[in-house]
Design a protein around this motif. Sequence first.
Motif, PDB file in Angstrom:
ATOM      1  N   SER A  39       0.939  -1.130   0.168  1.00 52.44           N
ATOM      2  CA  SER A  39       0.022  -0.059   0.131  1.00 52.44           C
ATOM      3  C   SER A  39       0.906   1.187   0.014  1.00 52.44           C
ATOM      4  O   SER A  39       1.811   1.409   0.567  1.00 52.44           O
ATOM      5  CB  SER A  39      -0.839   0.046   1.423  1.00 52.44           C
ATOM      6  N   SER A  85      -8.793   0.532  -2.840  1.00 56.82           N
ATOM      7  CA  SER A  85      -8.884  -0.737  -3.616  1.00 56.82           C
ATOM      8  C   SER A  85      -9.370  -0.702  -4.735  1.00 56.82           C
ATOM      9  O   SER A  85      -8.950  -1.692  -5.651  1.00 56.82           O
ATOM     10  CB  SER A  85      -9.357  -1.788  -2.474  1.00 56.82           C
ATOM     11  N   THR A  88      -7.117   0.166  -7.575  1.00 53.57           N
ATOM     12  CA  THR A  88      -6.071  -0.805  -7.817  1.00 53.57           C
ATOM     13  C   THR A  88      -6.615  -1.866  -8.552  1.00 53.57           C
ATOM     14  O   THR A  88      -6.038  -2.218  -9.533  1.00 53.57           O
ATOM     15  CB  THR A  88      -5.478  -1.261  -6.648  1.00 53.57           C
ATOM     16  N   PHE A 103      -8.913 -10.982  -5.428  1.00 48.89           N
ATOM     17  CA  PHE A 103      -8.668 -10.074  -4.613  1.00 48.89           C
ATOM     18  C   PHE A 103      -8.500 -10.571  -3.073  1.00 48.89           C
ATOM     19  O   PHE A 103      -9.650 -10.994  -2.705  1.00 48.89           O
ATOM     20  CB  PHE A 103      -9.238  -8.657  -4.501  1.00 48.89           C
ATOM     21  N   THR A 105      -7.632 -10.554   0.947  1.00 45.57           N
ATOM     22  CA  THR A 105      -7.590  -9.677   1.906  1.00 45.57           C
ATOM     23  C   THR A 105      -7.942 -10.591   3.329  1.00 45.57           C
ATOM     24  O   THR A 105      -8.682 -11.428   3.343  1.00 45.57           O
ATOM     25  CB  THR A 105      -8.352  -8.311   1.756  1.00 45.57           C
ATOM     26  N   TRP A 116     -15.356   1.096   2.991  1.00 46.32           N
ATOM     27  CA  TRP A 116     -14.437   1.365   1.874  1.00 46.32           C
ATOM     28  C   TRP A 116     -15.142   2.319   0.774  1.00 46.32           C
ATOM     29  O   TRP A 116     -16.348   2.144   0.727  1.00 46.32           O
ATOM     30  CB  TRP A 116     -14.167  -0.106   1.327  1.00 46.32           C
TER      31      TRP A 116
END
Length: 200
Positions: A39, A85, A88, A103, A105, A116
């Motif tokens: 990040s 995110s 990205t 993805f 996480t 988010w």
Amino acid sequence: MTKKAIFGGTFDPIHIGHLYIAYQALYKLNLDKIIFVPSGNPPHKTERIITDSKLRYHMIFEAIKGEKNFELSSYEIEKRGLSYSYETIEYFKNSEKDTEWYFITGVDCLMEIETWKNVDDILSNCKFIVFNRPGYNICDILKWKEFIQNKYKKNIEFLDIPLLDISSTEIKNMIKNGQEVYYLLPKGVDEYIKHKELYI
């Protein structure tokens, strides 16, 4: 179709628990590649002191050096502004349109995903994979997972794997206290930390 996963995080520092999760996801989801994305300027951690992004990048480089199924991306640390995110995921999806994107996480991120930005875009543009972390109740995780799936009409996969109770925070505290941590870190990372005199 190629299957690739984005594995984001501060990785401050990256430890063997991160590699364990990456390999478990690689094998259980039959992925072709996992891309580690340190990040840059995460919006949820603006009040927390984070090690310089270039140092974290080089620690990941040392950790995955020679691992044919792992790659490292500097996208977020080179990007200006906050690291979201959804941006990205869009970046990687647009760069390889014939790739099925995942993805990866932690469950802590699932539990706060309502905070988010552009959650619907995130869940629409990738397969959202969540791994468990110490301190979370399975029943609570599955109940919240079902709620998010029903709300956004998207599937979320819970990667229920045995836990390695290792944290970057604990490692930093151990280093600060003069304790040895090489057994918790991938090869090369311990030497890099000592060379740069990090976390002391």
